[in-house]
Design an enzyme around this catalytic site. Structure first.
Site, PDB file in Angstrom:
ATOM      1  N   HIS A  55       0.799  -1.154  -0.177  1.00  0.00           N
ATOM      2  CA  HIS A  55      -0.397  -0.321  -0.304  1.00  0.00           C
ATOM      3  C   HIS A  55       0.434   0.880   0.254  1.00  0.00           C
ATOM      4  O   HIS A  55       1.859   1.103   0.191  1.00  0.00           O
ATOM      5  CB  HIS A  55      -1.196   0.046   1.355  1.00  0.00           C
ATOM      6  CG  HIS A  55      -0.326   0.269   2.455  1.00  0.00           C
ATOM      7  ND1 HIS A  55       0.518  -1.298   2.904  1.00  0.00           N
ATOM      8  CD2 HIS A  55       0.018   0.901   3.834  1.00  0.00           C
ATOM      9  CE1 HIS A  55       0.777  -0.917   4.363  1.00  0.00           C
ATOM     10  NE2 HIS A  55       0.234   0.519   4.467  1.00  0.00           N
ATOM     11  N   HIS A  57       1.633   3.409   1.656  1.00  0.00           N
ATOM     12  CA  HIS A  57       2.192   4.696   3.011  1.00  0.00           C
ATOM     13  C   HIS A  57       3.484   4.528   3.007  1.00  0.00           C
ATOM     14  O   HIS A  57       4.415   3.360   2.577  1.00  0.00           O
ATOM     15  CB  HIS A  57       1.356   3.339   4.561  1.00  0.00           C
ATOM     16  CG  HIS A  57       0.252   3.840   5.175  1.00  0.00           C
ATOM     17  ND1 HIS A  57      -0.587   3.500   6.200  1.00  0.00           N
ATOM     18  CD2 HIS A  57      -0.734   4.814   4.917  1.00  0.00           C
ATOM     19  CE1 HIS A  57      -1.662   3.468   6.468  1.00  0.00           C
ATOM     20  NE2 HIS A  57      -1.889   4.844   5.334  1.00  0.00           N
ATOM     21  N   ASP A  59       6.132   4.571   4.884  1.00  0.00           N
ATOM     22  CA  ASP A  59       6.887   3.764   6.067  1.00  0.00           C
ATOM     23  C   ASP A  59       6.946   2.382   4.963  1.00  0.00           C
ATOM     24  O   ASP A  59       8.164   1.505   5.169  1.00  0.00           O
ATOM     25  CB  ASP A  59       6.585   3.334   6.935  1.00  0.00           C
ATOM     26  CG  ASP A  59       5.338   2.925   6.956  1.00  0.00           C
ATOM     27  OD1 ASP A  59       4.178   3.185   6.610  1.00  0.00           O
ATOM     28  OD2 ASP A  59       5.264   1.834   8.045  1.00  0.00           O
ATOM     29  N   HIS A  60       6.472   2.474   4.134  1.00  0.00           N
ATOM     30  CA  HIS A  60       6.379   1.036   3.261  1.00  0.00           C
ATOM     31  C   HIS A  60       7.535   1.282   1.352  1.00  0.00           C
ATOM     32  O   HIS A  60       7.981   0.710   1.156  1.00  0.00           O
ATOM     33  CB  HIS A  60       5.454   0.515   2.865  1.00  0.00           C
ATOM     34  CG  HIS A  60       4.703  -0.483   4.189  1.00  0.00           C
ATOM     35  ND1 HIS A  60       4.481  -1.124   4.555  1.00  0.00           N
ATOM     36  CD2 HIS A  60       3.959   0.112   5.239  1.00  0.00           C
ATOM     37  CE1 HIS A  60       3.907  -1.696   5.579  1.00  0.00           C
ATOM     38  NE2 HIS A  60       3.489  -0.556   6.174  1.00  0.00           N
ATOM     39  N   HIS A 110      -7.142  -0.984   5.648  1.00  0.00           N
ATOM     40  CA  HIS A 110      -6.156  -0.063   6.161  1.00  0.00           C
ATOM     41  C   HIS A 110      -5.781   1.384   4.737  1.00  0.00           C
ATOM     42  O   HIS A 110      -6.094   2.086   5.149  1.00  0.00           O
ATOM     43  CB  HIS A 110      -5.708  -0.453   6.513  1.00  0.00           C
ATOM     44  CG  HIS A 110      -4.099  -0.087   6.574  1.00  0.00           C
ATOM     45  ND1 HIS A 110      -4.297   0.484   7.569  1.00  0.00           N
ATOM     46  CD2 HIS A 110      -2.727   0.170   6.278  1.00  0.00           C
ATOM     47  CE1 HIS A 110      -2.600   1.008   7.921  1.00  0.00           C
ATOM     48  NE2 HIS A 110      -2.322   1.128   7.017  1.00  0.00           N
ATOM     49  N   ASP A 127      -0.422  -4.234   5.702  1.00  0.00           N
ATOM     50  CA  ASP A 127      -1.242  -3.650   7.062  1.00  0.00           C
ATOM     51  C   ASP A 127      -2.625  -3.646   6.803  1.00  0.00           C
ATOM     52  O   ASP A 127      -3.314  -3.923   7.486  1.00  0.00           O
ATOM     53  CB  ASP A 127      -0.630  -2.320   6.980  1.00  0.00           C
ATOM     54  CG  ASP A 127       0.989  -1.897   7.604  1.00  0.00           C
ATOM     55  OD1 ASP A 127       1.125  -2.248   7.493  1.00  0.00           O
ATOM     56  OD2 ASP A 127       0.977  -0.660   7.483  1.00  0.00           O
ATOM     57  N   HIS A 168       4.456  -5.646   9.155  1.00  0.00           N
ATOM     58  CA  HIS A 168       4.883  -5.120  10.418  1.00  0.00           C
ATOM     59  C   HIS A 168       5.276  -6.062  11.789  1.00  0.00           C
ATOM     60  O   HIS A 168       4.185  -7.156  11.993  1.00  0.00           O
ATOM     61  CB  HIS A 168       4.055  -4.130  10.713  1.00  0.00           C
ATOM     62  CG  HIS A 168       4.211  -2.630  10.286  1.00  0.00           C
ATOM     63  ND1 HIS A 168       4.962  -1.781  11.084  1.00  0.00           N
ATOM     64  CD2 HIS A 168       3.391  -2.171   9.586  1.00  0.00           C
ATOM     65  CE1 HIS A 168       4.411  -0.332  10.156  1.00  0.00           C
ATOM     66  NE2 HIS A 168       3.962  -0.716   9.349  1.00  0.00           N
TER      67      HIS A 168
HETATM   68 FE   LIG Z   1       0.352   1.452   6.771  1.00  0.00          FE
END
Ligand SMILES: [Fe+2]
Length: 203
Positions: A55, A57, A59-60, A110, A127, A168
């Site tokens: 996805h 986001h 941090d990915h 998410h 996530d 995560h």
């Molecule tokens: Fe996320």
């Protein structure tokens, strides 16, 4: 098949998946793990074909461009994803790594662009599903009704022995199985959509 979970300080997981016969590889969610990922690819002589984001986001997706510059490969994400990509995929699409086939499953909830990746009796859940938890739906684009359908009508339809690899390290173990999560993950207890919405609203 070569499969490696990569974790940096912090809790994001990245994955390196490769078809050993052809040497073709995919990296899922480079995150902040580029140095180690590049070392894995280079030490094994793997050719990076796809950089896939579960996805959009940050941090990915962090590391997408840097990894592409260093190792090549196409950046892949769900077709509606706002992140920069070379290839947009849809539910049911497949990504070939030599003779190994990676299947894309659209699992919104998410985020609208969340996908899970299925390969060789493993599912990379981003996530959407964690060990002992599910993804939050209270961020931009999150939707608990969609999350319900993604969890109960898609992920829980996979066979119990399918290994679960999350985005995560939030659980007691870094990986699990669909069967174990079905039995022990409190977010996957049998609920109607209405009950699930109430459950997700409760902190
Ligand atoms: Fe996320």
């Amino acid at each position: 098949m070569f499969f490696q979970q990569v974790k940096k300080l912090g809790d994001n997981f990245s994955y390196v998946v490769a078809d050993e016969e052809s040497g073709e590889a995919m990296v899922v969610d480079p995150s902040f793990n580029n140095e180690e990922i590049a070392r894995v690819l280079e030490s094994r002589g793997l050719q990076l074909k796809f950089i896939v984001n579960t996805h959009s986001h940050r941090d990915h997706t962090a590391g997408n461009r840097e990894l592409k510059e260093r190792c090549g490969g196409k950046i892949v994400a769900y077709h509606s994803s706002p992140s920069q990509k070379d290839l947009g995929v849809h539910d049911g699409d497949t990504l070939p790594l030599g003779r190994t086939v990676v299947k894309v499953m659209h699992t919104p909830g998410h985020t609208p662009d969340s996908i899970c990746l299925i390969v060789d009796h493993k599912v990379l859940t981003g996530d959407t599903l964690f060990v002992g938890e599910c993804g939050r739906t209270d961020l931009g684009g999150g939707d608990s009704i969609q999350m319900y359908h993604s969890l109960f009508d898609k992920l829980l339809r996979l066979e119990d022995d399918t290994e679960v690899y999350p985005g995560h390290d939030y659980g007691p173990t870094p990986k699990s199985t669909i069967g174990k999560e079905r039995k022990t993950n409190y977010t996957l207890e049998k609920r109607t959509v209405e009950e699930f919405l109430e459950f997700m609203r409760t902190p």
